[in-house]
Structures are given as structure tokens and as C-alpha cells.
Design a protein around this motif. Structure first.
Motif, mmCIF file in Angstrom:
data_model
loop_
_atom_site.group_PDB
_atom_site.id
_atom_site.type_symbol
_atom_site.label_atom_id
_atom_site.label_comp_id
_atom_site.label_asym_id
_atom_site.label_seq_id
_atom_site.Cartn_x
_atom_site.Cartn_y
_atom_site.Cartn_z
ATOM 1 N N ARG A 250 -0.382 7.899 18.804
ATOM 2 C CA ARG A 250 -0.477 9.260 17.517
ATOM 3 C C ARG A 250 -1.741 9.742 17.509
ATOM 4 O O ARG A 250 -2.490 9.838 16.394
ATOM 5 N N GLU A 251 -2.429 10.352 18.652
ATOM 6 C CA GLU A 251 -3.626 11.188 18.412
ATOM 7 C C GLU A 251 -3.221 12.496 18.208
ATOM 8 O O GLU A 251 -2.303 13.275 18.875
ATOM 9 N N GLY A 252 -4.013 12.917 17.197
ATOM 10 C CA GLY A 252 -3.685 14.470 16.638
ATOM 11 C C GLY A 252 -4.071 15.523 17.681
ATOM 12 O O GLY A 252 -3.400 16.348 17.791
ATOM 13 N N THR B 172 1.400 16.930 15.238
ATOM 14 C CA THR B 172 1.758 16.613 13.783
ATOM 15 C C THR B 172 2.811 15.641 13.815
ATOM 16 O O THR B 172 3.679 15.780 14.133
ATOM 17 N N TYR B 173 2.354 14.373 13.399
ATOM 18 C CA TYR B 173 3.251 13.330 13.554
ATOM 19 C C TYR B 173 3.810 12.903 11.894
ATOM 20 O O TYR B 173 3.044 13.368 11.113
ATOM 21 N N THR C 116 4.461 9.630 11.424
ATOM 22 C CA THR C 116 3.864 8.234 11.002
ATOM 23 C C THR C 116 2.286 8.366 11.589
ATOM 24 O O THR C 116 2.046 9.156 12.663
ATOM 25 N N ASN C 117 1.522 7.320 11.493
ATOM 26 C CA ASN C 117 0.418 6.947 11.963
ATOM 27 C C ASN C 117 0.314 5.809 13.034
ATOM 28 O O ASN C 117 1.089 5.168 12.976
ATOM 29 N N ALA C 118 -0.653 5.703 13.684
ATOM 30 C CA ALA C 118 -0.760 4.075 14.502
ATOM 31 C C ALA C 118 -0.606 2.942 13.749
ATOM 32 O O ALA C 118 -0.133 2.349 14.140
ATOM 33 N N GLU C 119 -1.258 2.908 12.483
ATOM 34 C CA GLU C 119 -0.983 1.793 11.660
ATOM 35 C C GLU C 119 0.406 1.722 11.354
ATOM 36 O O GLU C 119 0.617 0.383 11.198
ATOM 37 N N GLN C 120 0.924 2.488 10.782
ATOM 38 C CA GLN C 120 2.497 2.382 10.383
ATOM 39 C C GLN C 120 3.112 1.889 11.648
ATOM 40 O O GLN C 120 4.209 1.184 11.526
#
Length: 376
Positions: A69-71, A137-138, A140-144
Motif C-alpha cells: 500500500r505504498e502511495g 490511491t488505495y 485501504t492502508n497497510a494497517e487495515q
């Protein structure tokens, strides 16, 4: 687009850009496309950069960045000539189905868009050296995504289907999603709330739209080793998504969104001939796609013995060693019993189990010690 001069007089770079976005609700998502512009940067800026000449290596790198999930990230690629659309083409390859649970459709349907900016120069060997900057643009993020990983471990421990057949795995996952996830009507028309499209929303929040249902089914089935795809299209003339899943070397349609909350399923393991109100997008109706994923015409049918409720049960026993308060073996074991249909997986757990002492020695002892017969 103009290339740079050859030799040692590199002074400027040519820039081109392309944008790619994806969603079942693509008409409601925003796309941005910056104007092309020239920059001035000496070739020395790339003196310590490794330019890969492997398309596969670049595709794998893009996929890894996206899974993390790297922007924004860069890829360096060296090819014989520059071609328009090459950067987005690499990204599309990175999103193809691989059979890995958190790749393929799981990535493809859980990000809003990719913007690629390409800067290149021509080196002394007439090769095109490209710096491709991707901006993603995702939803979700890495934490999710880590929360999804952790929750799935809990769910699979609860389902306990690792040793069951594919039908049992499909049914268990489908049951779980249909009973634990509700349709997110509250946020359906909220264009700013993108989480509703994700497996995270379906699994963690317990509510999502069809895209979230289908992404979660895709992820869970692949985790269990059963192939599946997410199919976009229309349902009752509205944007919709569902899945196809492999069973006995052929694929069936499933739609957990439309079966959620029902006692009797209407869209579970359906053949193409009986899957009304679902129309695939064009890319998923090609001869090549159907060759890769051959579809059943008729619905899946359990054996008659299961349909009548009789089942073909076999007993399953589990043994757990009993330890004393200090953690030492006592020589005794605790046993649990259940029966499971070897055809469809219907199970009854926590059966009352009784044991009788064999006073007639009807079974030969497996070993003897100090004159005492021991039976296992």
C-alpha cells in the motif's frame, strides 16, 4: 514527446503521463491527469540507479509496492525503445490474477487509481532508460490490511476446514460471509467513503457493498487453496460484482451479496443457465476468459443422499493428552467425537462419547509392559 540527445550532453527529459482507475462504481470515482511538462535533470542523477531489463522483474516490483500500500514509488526500466502506455501496461500486468490471496483481483478491485509519470533518456547504446513514478490511491492502508490478515487467522481457526473437501470449504466461507456481513446502505451514495468497497469493511466492520463481499470471498477462498475470480458487471441493470469459484475442475457462480441474511440460498454454486439478472462486463465474456475459466451450465448438485438429509456420515475422533497441574503427562487422554458427511461435509460436533472396558480381550494388545497389557 522528444527524446534526449545522445552522448554526454543530457540536459532534459521527456515526460508523458497516463491514468488508470478501476471500480465497479467507476463513474463515481475521480480521475486526475496532470499536464505533460519538461524537467531539467542531468544524467548523473541516474549514475547509481539499476535499470532492470526484465519486464517480469518490474511487474513483480510494482505488485509488491502495491501490496504494501505504498502511495508513491519508482521503477527503473531499460528497453530498446519508448512506447506510449508502457507504464500503465506494466501496472495492469501486476494486477492480473496469480492465485495468491492478496494479489490479483484482491488488489485490482481495492484501489481507486494509478497515475504513472515517465521520464526517460537514450543512453550510448541507443537504449531507452525510464524512471517510472507511480502514484496509487488505495481504498485501504497497510494497517487495515494487517487487521484483515489477523482477523482471517481467527476466522479460519473457527471454521476449521483445512482438512475438508473443496465443497465444504466453499460452503463454510459462503455461510460465514452471508451471516456476518450486511449491505452498507448507509454509505452507498457517499462518494467520499471508499472503505465500503473493501474486504476490510466486509470482514472487520461487517458491512460493505458488493465489491467488498466479492473481494472477501476471493481472498478467503484463495487462502484455502480454491481458485476463484471476481466478476464485474451489472445486476438487475445496476453496477454489481460477484464471484466464480472452481469445484471439480469447473466454475460456478456465487453471489454472497444477494444471499446475505437468507436462510435458503438462491445464488450459490449456480450454472450460467440459471443465474438470472447478472450480466458480465465485456472483458469477462471473451472466448479466452471462458477457456481459462470453463463455466458449468447447470447448478451444482449434492449427492441425493445429502439432499434427502440422510448423509454418509463417518466418525471422527480427536485425542488430547491430559497433563497434571505441573504440566506433566498423566498417561490419560481426553477424547472428542463428531460425525461428518464424507460427501458434503455436514458435521455434528461435541457428540457424547462413551468407552467400555474390554474384559474379553477381543483385541490383541499393541504392547505389554511389566506384565500389563496396553491397548491403543
Amino acid at each position: 514527446i522528444s527524446a534526449l540527445a545522445k552522448g554526454n550532453t543530457y540536459e532534459s527529459e521527456s515526460i508523458t503521463e497516463d491514468t488508470y482507475s478501476t471500480s465497479l462504481y467507476v463513474g463515481k470515482l475521480k480521475e486526475t491527469k496532470r499536464k505533460c511538462s519538461d524537467q531539467t535533470r542531468g544524467v548523473s542523477a541516474y549514475s547509481n540507479v539499476h535499470f532492470s531489463e526484465s519486464e517480469e522483474e518490474c511487474v513483480n516490483a510494482i505488485r509488491t509496492h502495491m501490496k504494501n500500500r505504498e502511495g508513491t514509488f519508482e521503477i527503473y526500466y531499460r528497453v530498446p525503445e519508448f512506447k506510449d502506455g508502457l507504464a500503465i501496461g506494466l501496472a495492469k500486468q501486476a494486477l492480473e490474477h496469480t492465485g495468491v490471496p492478496n494479489e490479483g483481483d484482491y488488489l485490482l478491485w481495492q484501489f481507486e487509481g494509478i497515475e504513472a509519470s515517465v521520464a526517460y533518456y537514450i543512453d550510448d547504446d541507443d537504449m531507452c532508460c525510464m524512471e517510472i513514478t507511480y502514484t496509487c490511491t488505495y481504498f485501504t492502508n497497510a494497517e487495515q490490511e494487517k487487521a484483515v490478515d489477523n482477523k482471517l487467522e481467527e476466522v479460519f481457526d473457527e471454521l476449521d476446514v483445512d482438512d475438508q473437501n473443496d465443497y465444504q470449504k466453499i460452503k463454510a466461507v459462503y455461510n460465514y460471509i452471508c451471516t456476518h456481513t450486511k449491505y452498507d446502505k448507509e454509505n452507498l451514495n457517499n462518494d467520499e467513503y471508499m472503505l465500503k468497497y473493501t474486504a476490510y469493511a466486509a470482514l472487520i466492520d461487517g458491512k460493505a457493498v458488493c465489491q467488498g463481499y466479492a473481494a472477501l470471498f476471493y481472498r478467503m477462498m484463495l487462502e484455502l487453496g480454491v481458485d476463484t475470480r471476481l466478476i464485474p458487471g451489472t445486476g438487475k441493470s445496476e453496477p454489481h460484482g460477484w464471484n466464480i469459484v472452481e469445484l471439480d475442475n469447473i466454475y460456478y457462480n456465487v453471489d454472497a451479496t444477494w444471499d446475505a441474511g437468507k436462510e435458503k440460498y438462491e445464488y450459490f454454486l449456480k450454472g450460467d443457465a440459471d443465474f438470472a439478472d447478472h450480466t458480465r462486463d465485456e472483458d469477462y465474456t471473451s472466448a479466452d476468459f471462458y477457456k481459462a475459466y470453463p463455466m458449468a451450465e447447470e447448478d451444482f448438485q449434492l449427492p441425493e443422499v445429502c439432499r434427502t438429509g440422510e448423509h454418509d456420515y463417518v466418525p471422527i475422533f480427536g485425542w488430547k493428552e491430559i497433563l497434571d497441574e505441573e504440566g506433566n503427562a498423566t498417561g490419560f487422554s481426553e477424547v472428542t467425537g463428531e460425525v461428518s458427511c464424507k460427501l458434503c461435509g455436514e458435521r455434528h460436533k461435541n457428540l457424547e462419547t462413551t468407552f467400555e472396558k474390554d474384559t474379553t480381550n477381543s483385541v490383541e494388545p499393541t504392547c505389554t509392559e511389566a506384565g500389563e497389557a496396553v491397548y491403543i
